[in-house]
Scaffold this active site. Structure first.
Site, PDB file in Angstrom:
ATOM      1  N   ASN A 166       0.832  -1.206   0.000  1.00 26.28           N
ATOM      2  CA  ASN A 166       0.000   0.000   0.000  1.00 26.28           C
ATOM      3  C   ASN A 166       0.872   1.264   0.000  1.00 26.28           C
ATOM      4  OD1 ASN A 166      -2.376   1.918   1.052  1.00 26.28           O
ATOM      5  ND2 ASN A 166      -3.252   0.050   0.203  1.00 26.28           N
ATOM      6  N   ARG A 167       0.337   2.364   0.555  1.00 24.21           N
ATOM      7  CA  ARG A 167       0.972   3.663   0.297  1.00 24.21           C
ATOM      8  C   ARG A 167       1.782   4.195   1.483  1.00 24.21           C
ATOM      9  NH1 ARG A 167      -3.996   3.755  -2.627  1.00 24.21           N
ATOM     10  NH2 ARG A 167      -3.475   3.836  -4.843  1.00 24.21           N
ATOM     11  N   HIS A 176      -1.874  -9.770  -3.847  1.00 22.07           N
ATOM     12  CA  HIS A 176      -2.750  -8.859  -4.572  1.00 22.07           C
ATOM     13  C   HIS A 176      -3.596  -9.613  -5.604  1.00 22.07           C
ATOM     14  CE1 HIS A 176      -3.901  -5.069  -6.528  1.00 22.07           C
ATOM     15  NE2 HIS A 176      -3.318  -4.431  -5.543  1.00 22.07           N
ATOM     16  N   ASP A 184     -11.434   1.581  -2.835  1.00 24.23           N
ATOM     17  CA  ASP A 184     -10.017   1.292  -2.635  1.00 24.23           C
ATOM     18  C   ASP A 184      -9.727   1.674  -1.196  1.00 24.23           C
ATOM     19  OD1 ASP A 184      -7.402   0.594  -2.895  1.00 24.23           O
ATOM     20  OD2 ASP A 184      -6.813   2.289  -4.156  1.00 24.23           O
ATOM     21  N   GLU A 239      -7.089  -7.786  -0.488  1.00 22.58           N
ATOM     22  CA  GLU A 239      -5.716  -7.892  -0.017  1.00 22.58           C
ATOM     23  C   GLU A 239      -5.678  -8.014   1.508  1.00 22.58           C
ATOM     24  OE1 GLU A 239      -3.872  -4.280  -1.786  1.00 22.58           O
ATOM     25  OE2 GLU A 239      -5.638  -4.307  -3.055  1.00 22.58           O
TER      26      GLU A 239
END
Ligand code: NAG
Ligand code: NAG
Ligand code: NAG
Ligand code: NAG
Ligand code: NAG
Ligand code: NAG
Ligand code: NAG
Length: 384
Positions: free
Chosen positions: A94-95, A200, A280, A347
């Site tokens: 992820n981010r 994923h 998301d 995920e």
């Protein structure tokens, strides 16, 4: 007799195709594992320890490949769209805001601070890092270390790649059994480092079938989704958590009772970013899952259902809002493409961006003597 001959010919052609695939050179070498009763067949490549095909049976007993991928697995390295099809994602999934974090974690660490690390930013015009950097674990050449009819194990040594501190040695094993697929990981670190892994997998439980008139197999909006979670993480317009933990009540993120993904599609605008329609988001499970599924997903057209259990505290559900890639031949490609909302990625992971949100009290730092482990089990059934 003619029927037998034809069946033999088809088997031969099928075998020749499989042979070609099996002879792909490393790291795109294909390993096939099958459940003893034939209910599950999965194919993997070493590159990213990635699943490239997953064959399940629909309610009429017909086998469908329920995941998007490429006919040429080297596209996993080269496709500029980089949808991260069905790979193992790390060192940190992820981010990460501005690709920056510190050890111990602090919010918005100064670039010149001590123990501050920078990872290449590959998302939103350089405003954040997505899925471990430009060459995360999904884009690395893993090594096949063991396989048999039902199981395959890959290894990867991440030697301080992408600017993460220290080396991480990670093993991933994928195993099938009757009606199930299990993936598990174990990682050791040579110094303090964040580790947060996911797998994923994108699902289209109708196998992207095109020859149906009464059901839209081109999108997942009619799939039923159940998520055992009353809370999700607030994110900014880049999908980066801002700190607050929100409740799903009276929002289109409430899937505590089984609900069609598209049931509140009109409200699912700006949920995944400004002007973006779809999901998301990171849901926090209400409690550790144990044997209870945290996420269930099914199609009442094919009848295929997947129940997901995991040792992770959270799940990201991504309705493939930007997907645009030629399909595999088995899905009508390359003429047809995998389009937005034609699959849903689910995920199993830790609280996303916990390394930049110390107030949550979620420890994602591993070191010698403190190993990382992760597992997910997908159980398959037919709903009719
Ligand atoms: C983002 O990270 C870079 C280093 O990669 C740093 O120079 C810059 O100051 C950071 N920006 C912000 C807003 O923190
Ligand atoms: C680090 O950068 C900040 C912001 O640019 C600055 O205020 C501070 O003085 C710097 N600290 C050191 C030790 O250089
Ligand atoms: C990984 O494999 C690809 C394809 O064979 C190759 O081009 C690349 O150089 C390899 N990368 C490393 C780091 O060995
Ligand atoms: C295949 O390998 C897995 C993982 O090592 C092991 O648990 C399983 O017993 C093996 N199965 C067979 C048939 O050898
Ligand atoms: C990390 O991996 C590199 C490459 O294999 C190796 O040279 C180095 O010694 C390793 N460092 C540690 C602390 O194990
Ligand atoms: C629909 O497509 C599937 C897979 O391509 C095929 O096996 C099946 O026979 C087709 N059904 C009809 C009714 O044409
Ligand atoms: C099927 O779904 C796709 C993708 O969302 C959409 O573009 C198309 O219009 C839909 N087709 C029908 C017949 O509803």
């Amino acid at each position: 007799m003619l029927g037998l001959k034809l069946a033999g010919l088809v088997a031969l052609v099928g075998g020749a195709v499989a042979q070609l695939r099996e002879n792909e050179p490393w790291p795109f070498d294909v390993t096939t594992i099958s459940a003893p009763d034939g209910s599950v067949t999965a194919k993997f490549v070493s590159f990213g320890a990635t699943m490239v095909e997953l064959w399940l049976k629909d309610s009429s007993g017909q086998s469908l490949d329920v995941i998007p991928s490429y006919d040429d697995p080297s596209q996993l390295l080269d496709d500029p769209a980089h949808p991260v099809f069905n790979a193992i994602v790390g060192r940190y999934a992820n981010r990460i805001k501005n690709g920056t974090f510190s050890i111990p974690p602090t919010r918005d660490p100064p670039a010149n601070g001590t123990n501050v690390y920078h990872i290449p930013t590959n998302d939103h015009d350089g405003q954040d890092t997505l899925h471990g950097g430009i060459y995360g674990w999904d884009r690395r050449n893993w090594t096949l270390v063991a396989k048999n009819e039902t199981s395959v194990t890959y290894h990867h040594l991440d030697a301080a790649d992408e600017g993460f501190p220290g080396n991480v040695s990670v093993y991933v094993t994928h195993t099938v059994a009757n009606g199930q697929l299990r993936s598990q990981a174990h990682a050791t670190a040579t110094q303090k480092t964040p580790i947060m892994l996911t797998q994923h997998v994108y699902w289209n439980l109708d196998g992207f079938r095109t020859n149906t008139s009464n059901w839209n197999t081109s999108n997942v909006l009619d799939y039923t989704l159940h998520v055992e979670s009353a809370r999700y993480l607030e994110t900014d317009s880049n999908g980066v958590p801002t700190g607050p933990i929100l409740e799903v009540y009276d929002t289109p993120l409430d899937f505590r009772t089984p609900t069609k993904i598209g049931a509140r599609w009109d409200q699912a605008v700006d949920v995944c970013g400004p002007g973006c329609q779809g999901y998301d988001n990171c849901w926090i499970y209400d409690q550790p899952l144990g044997e209870k599924p945290g996420v269930s997903l099914w199609s009442s057209w094919s009848g295929i259902k997947v129940d997901i259990t995991s040792d992770t505290p959270a799940t990201q559900v991504y309705t493939a809002n930007y997907l645009s890639t030629p399909r595999k031949a088995v899905h009508g490609g390359p003429t047809l493409t995998y389009n937005p909302h034609s699959a849903v990625a689910i995920e199993q992971e830790g609280w996303i961006a916990a390394i930049n949100n110390p107030e949550w009290g979620i420890d994602q730092i591993y070191e010698p003597g403190k190993d990382f482990s992760w597992s997910v089990t997908y159980r398959f059934s037919n709903v009719y």
